[in-house]
Design a protein around this motif. Structure first.
Motif, short mmCIF file in Angstrom:
data_model
loop_
_atom_site.label_atom_id
_atom_site.label_comp_id
_atom_site.label_asym_id
_atom_site.label_seq_id
_atom_site.Cartn_x
_atom_site.Cartn_y
_atom_site.Cartn_z
N GLU A 82 105.15 70.83 -13.24
CA GLU A 82 105.37 69.57 -12.54
C GLU A 82 105.62 68.42 -13.50
O GLU A 82 105.06 68.34 -14.59
N SER A 83 106.48 67.50 -13.09
CA SER A 83 106.70 66.24 -13.79
C SER A 83 107.15 65.24 -12.75
O SER A 83 107.60 65.60 -11.66
N PHE A 84 107.05 63.96 -13.08
CA PHE A 84 107.41 62.93 -12.12
C PHE A 84 108.92 62.77 -12.03
O PHE A 84 109.64 62.86 -13.03
N ALA A 85 109.39 62.49 -10.82
CA ALA A 85 110.81 62.24 -10.60
C ALA A 85 111.11 60.79 -10.92
O ALA A 85 111.41 59.98 -10.06
N THR A 86 110.98 60.42 -12.20
CA THR A 86 111.23 59.06 -12.62
C THR A 86 112.13 59.06 -13.84
O THR A 86 112.08 59.95 -14.68
N THR A 87 112.97 58.06 -13.95
CA THR A 87 113.90 57.98 -15.06
C THR A 87 113.48 56.91 -16.06
O THR A 87 114.29 56.44 -16.84
N LYS A 88 112.23 56.50 -16.00
CA LYS A 88 111.76 55.47 -16.92
C LYS A 88 111.91 55.94 -18.37
O LYS A 88 111.64 57.09 -18.70
N GLY A 122 97.18 43.43 -1.12
CA GLY A 122 98.44 44.10 -1.42
C GLY A 122 98.25 45.35 -2.24
O GLY A 122 97.16 45.93 -2.32
N VAL A 123 99.32 45.78 -2.89
CA VAL A 123 99.31 46.99 -3.71
C VAL A 123 98.57 46.71 -5.02
O VAL A 123 98.96 45.81 -5.78
N VAL A 124 97.52 47.49 -5.29
CA VAL A 124 96.73 47.33 -6.51
C VAL A 124 96.82 48.61 -7.33
O VAL A 124 97.47 49.58 -6.92
N GLU A 125 96.17 48.64 -8.48
CA GLU A 125 96.26 49.80 -9.37
C GLU A 125 95.80 51.08 -8.69
O GLU A 125 96.42 52.13 -8.84
N TYR A 172 107.84 51.81 -5.11
CA TYR A 172 107.04 52.50 -6.12
C TYR A 172 106.93 53.99 -5.80
O TYR A 172 107.17 54.85 -6.66
N ALA A 173 106.57 54.31 -4.55
CA ALA A 173 106.38 55.70 -4.17
C ALA A 173 107.69 56.49 -4.22
O ALA A 173 107.70 57.68 -4.55
N LEU A 205 105.21 53.43 -14.51
CA LEU A 205 105.60 54.84 -14.48
C LEU A 205 106.22 55.33 -15.79
O LEU A 205 106.95 56.32 -15.80
N SER A 206 105.93 54.66 -16.87
CA SER A 206 106.39 55.13 -18.17
C SER A 206 105.39 56.13 -18.72
O SER A 206 104.26 56.25 -18.23
N GLN A 207 105.80 56.88 -19.76
CA GLN A 207 104.94 57.88 -20.37
C GLN A 207 104.46 57.39 -21.73
O GLN A 207 105.25 56.99 -22.57
N HIS A 208 103.14 57.41 -21.92
CA HIS A 208 102.56 57.07 -23.22
C HIS A 208 102.49 58.36 -24.03
O HIS A 208 101.72 59.27 -23.68
N PRO A 209 103.28 58.49 -25.10
CA PRO A 209 103.35 59.77 -25.80
C PRO A 209 102.13 60.05 -26.67
O PRO A 209 101.52 59.14 -27.23
N ASN A 210 101.80 61.34 -26.76
CA ASN A 210 100.74 61.84 -27.65
C ASN A 210 99.45 61.01 -27.60
O ASN A 210 99.01 60.47 -28.61
N PRO A 211 98.82 60.91 -26.45
CA PRO A 211 97.59 60.11 -26.37
C PRO A 211 96.40 60.75 -27.08
O PRO A 211 95.39 60.09 -27.31
#
Length: 447
Positions: free
Chosen positions: A428-434, A131-134, A178-179, A371-377
């Motif tokens: 560019e940025s992702f079209a996600t509302t997470k 199935g769908v993996v990382e 997901y896509a 699809l979340s953003q980890h801030p200031n890595p």
């Protein structure tokens, strides 16, 4: 009646060109799919097939291993994996193809970025048993970032799950959801068995519950729109030509490849980043003067005024010139083994221009699971996808990547050894509302 060389040439000229890339996890069967596609579409020469058959027998295999048609490196054949991007060119009566068979191993994701950067379609393979993996999610994210307009989900090895429709349906639903959150505009799911040939070129008798196209049928019929002539006109200067001959004592031309749009004699243009203007007095293409030239032609443009123009400058119509900036916000795919850190000095290559730059911020890193953003890595490591803010020493004329894949992209390069660190897409940025969850940096760095 046999087809003459002239007729074949005319037929091929009338067909459209589709650039596509394959992607997926290790052992999902990408190279086998490509080999099957080439073999069943009669695009393999007899001596190539004989070499594959001989290599397969040497490895103790009874049937030809079609994956060897694309795995050309010795290390690939020995390990049974794809390492480098393998490009293949083939044609059917309906369309011409340039395919890039990209690696599936996580450490070679950088090569998938290379292979998909110019693709109009990406085929993402999934093993029906896993199935769908990382890595599937990572490849979907890269395809979305690179704005590949068409994505095909090929659920492979259906023969190993008894060709069951529920298995295919569950994988297709998970991937499509997901896509779609990533902003992929079009997703087509096809159940296949690359090894057995089911739904690759010929419809499968084992999956009568599926009524959609085969892989080749979809590749032949998917709408392709890569008409660069309708885009914002852009001409990166590659070389200044001054022959200084008796025949042409005052000749000064600016040579390069038109990145997008069209240029006409008599048109007013602006030179960037200087902002100076002039008028096109002549366009030379293949040694002849023409009134108009368009992407992706390589031409020499002559101007009315004697302006200081050199490699790296950009010519654009005065009424449609991009703004210049020294502060670039972009999403990057990190492709190097060494990390990219805040404060790091780099070179930024945009079209034919390379300038010094510094990484001012890394605001976030994408978490592929949700699809979340980890801030200031603090830094990006190999295969990370993140947002960066880069300050350049000189102004650059970048378009938004959404408007132009050619003039909206750039590379970050290590100035010490020339290693490519990251591939960037301006704006560019992702079209996600997470929702972004604020996480305190583990080392307490203050950005």
């Amino acid at each position: 009646m046999s087809t003459t060389t002239e007729q074949l040439t005319e037929q091929l000229a009338a067909t459209t060109l589709l650039r596509f890339a394959t992607a997926g996890s290790v052992d999902d069967g990408k190279s086998t799919l490509v080999g099957r596609l080439l073999h069943d579409s009669k695009s393999v020469l007899a001596d190539q097939l004989e070499a594959v058959e001989a290599a397969s027998i040497k490895r103790g295999q009874e049937a030809p291993d079609l994956a060897l048609l694309t795995d050309g490196l010795r290390a690939e054949r020995e390990q049974g994996i794809t390492i480098d991007v393998a490009y293949r060119y083939f044609a059917t009566p309906r369309r011409r193809f340039i395919l890039a068979d990209t690696p599936g191993h996580v450490q070679y994701t950088r090569n998938m970025v290379t292979g998909a950067s110019t693709a109009e379609l990406a085929v993402v393979l999934v093993d029906a048993r896993n199935g769908v993996v990382e890595q599937t999610r990572r490849h979907a994210a890269v395809a979305a970032l690179l704005r590949v307009p068409h994505v095909v989900l090929a659920v492979n090895k259906m023969d190993l799950v008894d060709y069951r429709e529920p298995v295919f349906a569950a994988i297709a639903e998970e991937f499509t959801t997901y896509a779609s959150e990533l902003g992929v505009p079009e997703i087509t799911a096809i159940p296949i068995s690359a090894l057995a040939g089911d739904n690759v070129v010929e419809p499968s008798a084992n999956m009568d519950w599926y009524g959609g196209p085969t892989v080749l049928e979809h590749l032949e019929t998917v709408p392709v729109s890569h008409d660069l002539t309708s885009c914002h006109a852009r001409f990166p200067v590659q070389y200044v030509i001054r022959p200084q001959t008796a025949e042409h004592p005052d000749y000064r031309g600016y040579a390069g490849q038109i990145a997008a749009g069209a240029f006409r004699v008599g048109e007013e243009i602006t030179v960037l980043p200087s902002g100076k203007t002039s008028t096109i007095t002549g366009i030379d293409a293949l040694g002849e003067s023409v009134d108009i030239a368009w992407a992706p032609q390589s031409v020499t443009i002559r101007l009315a005024d004697d302006i200081d123009i050199s490699r790296g400058d950009l010519l654009a119509p005065s009424g449609d010139a991009p703004a210049t900036t020294q502060d670039i916000e972009a999403t990057v795919c990190h492709v190097a083994d060494q990390a990219l850190a805040v404060g790091q000095r780099v070179l930024l290559k945009h079209t034919t221009r390379t300038v010094k730059a510094i990484v001012k911020e890394i605001p976030s890193r994408l978490t592929l699971d949700d699809l979340s953003q980890h801030p200031n890595p603090g830094q990006l490591v190999a295969n990370d996808i993140g947002r960066v803010v880069v300050r350049t020493a000189e102004p650059l004329a970048l378009d938004a990547y959404a408007d132009s894949r050619r003039t909206g992209s750039f590379l970050l390069i290590d100035p010490a050894d020339g290693t490519t660190l990251a591939a960037g897409m301006a704006g560019e940025s992702f079209a996600t509302t997470k929702t972004v969850t604020v996480v305190e940096d583990e080392e307490g760095w203050d950005f």
